[in-house]
Motif scaffolding. Structure first.
Motif, PDB file in Angstrom:
ATOM      1  N   GLY A 257       0.799  -1.219   0.000  1.00  0.00           N
ATOM      2  CA  GLY A 257       0.000   0.000   0.000  1.00  0.00           C
ATOM      3  C   GLY A 257       0.824   1.257   0.000  1.00  0.00           C
ATOM      4  N   GLU A 258       2.032   1.189   0.561  1.00  0.00           N
ATOM      5  CA  GLU A 258       2.876   2.386   0.623  1.00  0.00           C
ATOM      6  C   GLU A 258       3.511   2.653  -0.755  1.00  0.00           C
ATOM      7  N   GLU A 259       3.909   1.565  -1.430  1.00  0.00           N
ATOM      8  CA  GLU A 259       4.576   1.718  -2.736  1.00  0.00           C
ATOM      9  C   GLU A 259       3.595   1.671  -3.910  1.00  0.00           C
ATOM     10  N   GLY A 260       2.328   1.321  -3.639  1.00  0.00           N
ATOM     11  CA  GLY A 260       1.368   1.221  -4.752  1.00  0.00           C
ATOM     12  C   GLY A 260       1.687   0.077  -5.691  1.00  0.00           C
ATOM     13  N   ILE A 261       2.031  -1.089  -5.066  1.00  0.00           N
ATOM     14  CA  ILE A 261       2.367  -2.278  -5.868  1.00  0.00           C
ATOM     15  C   ILE A 261       1.238  -3.290  -5.759  1.00  0.00           C
ATOM     16  N   LEU A 262       0.863  -3.928  -6.889  1.00  0.00           N
ATOM     17  CA  LEU A 262      -0.137  -4.997  -6.895  1.00  0.00           C
ATOM     18  C   LEU A 262       0.358  -6.089  -7.843  1.00  0.00           C
ATOM     19  N   ARG A 263       0.482  -7.348  -7.341  1.00  0.00           N
ATOM     20  CA  ARG A 263       0.926  -8.464  -8.184  1.00  0.00           C
ATOM     21  C   ARG A 263       0.020  -9.661  -7.944  1.00  0.00           C
ATOM     22  N   TYR A 264      -0.343 -10.353  -9.023  1.00  0.00           N
ATOM     23  CA  TYR A 264      -1.093 -11.612  -8.919  1.00  0.00           C
ATOM     24  C   TYR A 264      -0.094 -12.750  -9.145  1.00  0.00           C
ATOM     25  N   ARG A 265       0.100 -13.604  -8.166  1.00  0.00           N
ATOM     26  CA  ARG A 265       1.025 -14.735  -8.266  1.00  0.00           C
ATOM     27  C   ARG A 265       2.405 -14.297  -8.753  1.00  0.00           C
TER      28      ARG A 265
END
Ligand code: SDX
Length: 428
Positions: free
Chosen positions: A62-70
């Protein structure tokens, strides 16, 4: 990082194990706390500081704005994969080969018929029924027509239940829309892709053919990918909690649909457009709505802003904002509500109330503008979120079952009346 946390209560010290995830997230394992301390528990309303499980499906920072699926970045998946590929990735853990994807789609198409008696249940709803209430009901009703979807002890039974719901849910979603629009309930065309088929089921008129616009299909495919999973959000936690009683996949999903319906969660995408339209009706006076959002005595919130986890830009919002510009241009649509949204975003990002609280646009802020451009009515926006989130819910439910997680049953701290004698009614 030490592998042990030390807690001191009442002058006594207790050691608790510390676990570290593959992305170096650290958690204190309190599984033994109550037993070791003769009844002491932790409390955390809204679970803002509490993990419910270990999961290998989605990582977000949430701090870096990262989202990864698997392990795959959302930016790559939105750009390079199809929604069905991402569904396979989330559920089974790896990107599919061409053959695996073709078999997955074939198995889904085989299961995409819905028992005609489901139409009788749909008939019972008034046209005004909100599609999320219809979908939650029909998804639960599917259990009666697919009893084998409940006991999924074998991998085969689980796979069968998964392809059944992936085949039937788009049909139910399209039917929920067509019921409100007074259109006959339609099946799609198995020669189309998963998303093209959904668009045809939604918009094909009884007296005409439907030609899928590739811009629309591509935009919707991307939107569904961006909504596909988001670790332990409210609706996913609901699916895992309900599923932990072994009630079966469809009933667990029905509960998740109800949780997503709320305006603080998936219902926000509809609330954003309603807010933007109200601002437009109001002469575009964004300052008044900003003041309402900051007024503690006013329950109004700037819908589409803020997030429990993202304290930076929601990476999905960035992609959707860019896609909104591209879709409107490609379709030759001028939507002044988009201009109001951009003005509101600029104003909020320069306002200390929002900056201090790290409130940024979330996935719901711009998505409604694209849905609207694709011809999807506002009351269907949250249903579109559910269609996108379906593979994530399935993946999380499957992980919970495969890991044999215990039934969810939180403790509490009782703050009510202590023991008191019964008083007969004559003496009250
Ligand atoms: C989704 O969890 C997920 O992953 C969800 C989701 C997913 O993919 O599954 O990302 C999808 O649900 C996105 C969120 C959609 N909801 C909205 O856009 C509704 C508006 N947003 C808010 O209601 C709120 O930001 C939440 C519910 C999203 C998050 O709320 P939190 O984390 O419980 O934060 P909070 O309510 O404690 O707010 C902290 C402060 C408060 O002010 P103070 O008491 O500190 O003075 O920020 C303020 C809040 O009043 N605040 C807002 C605000 N959001 C928070 N003030 C005005 N407008 C807002 N939108």
């Amino acid at each position: 990082m030490s592998k042990i946390a030390t807690l001191e209560i009442g002058g006594k010290k207790y050691e608790l194990p510390v676990i570290t995830g593959t992305e170096n997230e650290v958690a204190i394992d309190i599984a033994a706390l109550r037993g070791a301390t003769n009844g002491v528990i932790t409390i955390d309303p809204g679970f803002k500081n509490t993990g419910s499980c270990e999961s290998a499906i989605t990582f977000l920072d949430g701090e870096e704005g990262i989202l990864r699926y698997r392990g795959y970045a959302i930016e790559d998946l939105a750009e390079k994969a199809s929604f069905l590929e991402v569904a396979y990735l989330l559920i089974f853990g790896e990107l599919p080969t061409k053959e695996q994807l073709e078999k997955f789609h074939t198995d889904i198409k085989i299961e995409s018929q819905v028992d005609e008696d489901i139409k009788k249940i749909l008939d019972g709803f008034p046209k005004s029924a909100h599609p999320m209430g219809v979908l939650s009901s029909l998804t639960s009703a599917l259990v009666a027509f697919n009893p084998s979807s409940v006991n999924v002890e074998s991998p085969e039974d689980m796979y069968k239940a998964i392809v059944k719901i992936l085949g039937k849910f788009p049909v139910l979603t399209a039917w929920a829309y067509r019921k409100r629009a007074g259109l006959p309930l339609d099946y799609g065309d198995d020669s189309l892709t998963y998303v093209e088929n959904f668009l045809q089921m939604m918009f094909k008129k009884p007296n005409g053919s439907y030609k899928v616009n590739p811009v629309v299909a591509d935009a919707l495919d991307k939107l569904l990918i961006l909504h596909a999973d988001h670790e332990q959000n409210c609706s996913t936690s609901t699916v895992r909690m309900v599923g932990s009683s072994h009630v079966g996949l469809f009933a667990s999903l029905s509960a998740g649909i109800s949780a997503l319906w709320g305006p603080l969660h998936g219902g926000a995408n509809q609330a954003v457009i309603e807010m933007l339209e109200a601002i437009r009706e109001d002469g575009g006076d964004t300052h008044r709505y900003m003041a309402k959002a900051k007024d503690k005595d006013d329950p109004f919130r700037l819908m589409g802003f803020g997030h429990r986890v993202y304290k930076n830009f929601d990476p999905r919002a960035k992609i959707i904002k860019k896609s909104a510009d591209q879709v409107l241009e490609a379709l030759g649509i001028q939507d002044e509500v988009l201009d109001i949204a951009k003005g509101l975003e600029k104003e909020a990002l320069e306002d200390s109330y929002f900056v201090d609280r790290k409130l940024y646009p979330n996935v719901d802020f711009y998505s409604g503008i694209i849905y609207r451009a694709l011809g999807i009515p506002e009351e269907m926006f949250t249903a579109m979120f559910a269609l996108g989130r379906l593979p994530g819910w399935i993946a999380q439910w499957r992980e919970m079952r495969l890991r044999k997680e215990p039934i969810g049953r939180p403790r509490q701290v009782y703050v009510g009346e202590t023991h008191r004698p019964f008083v007969n009614i004559e003496k009250r």
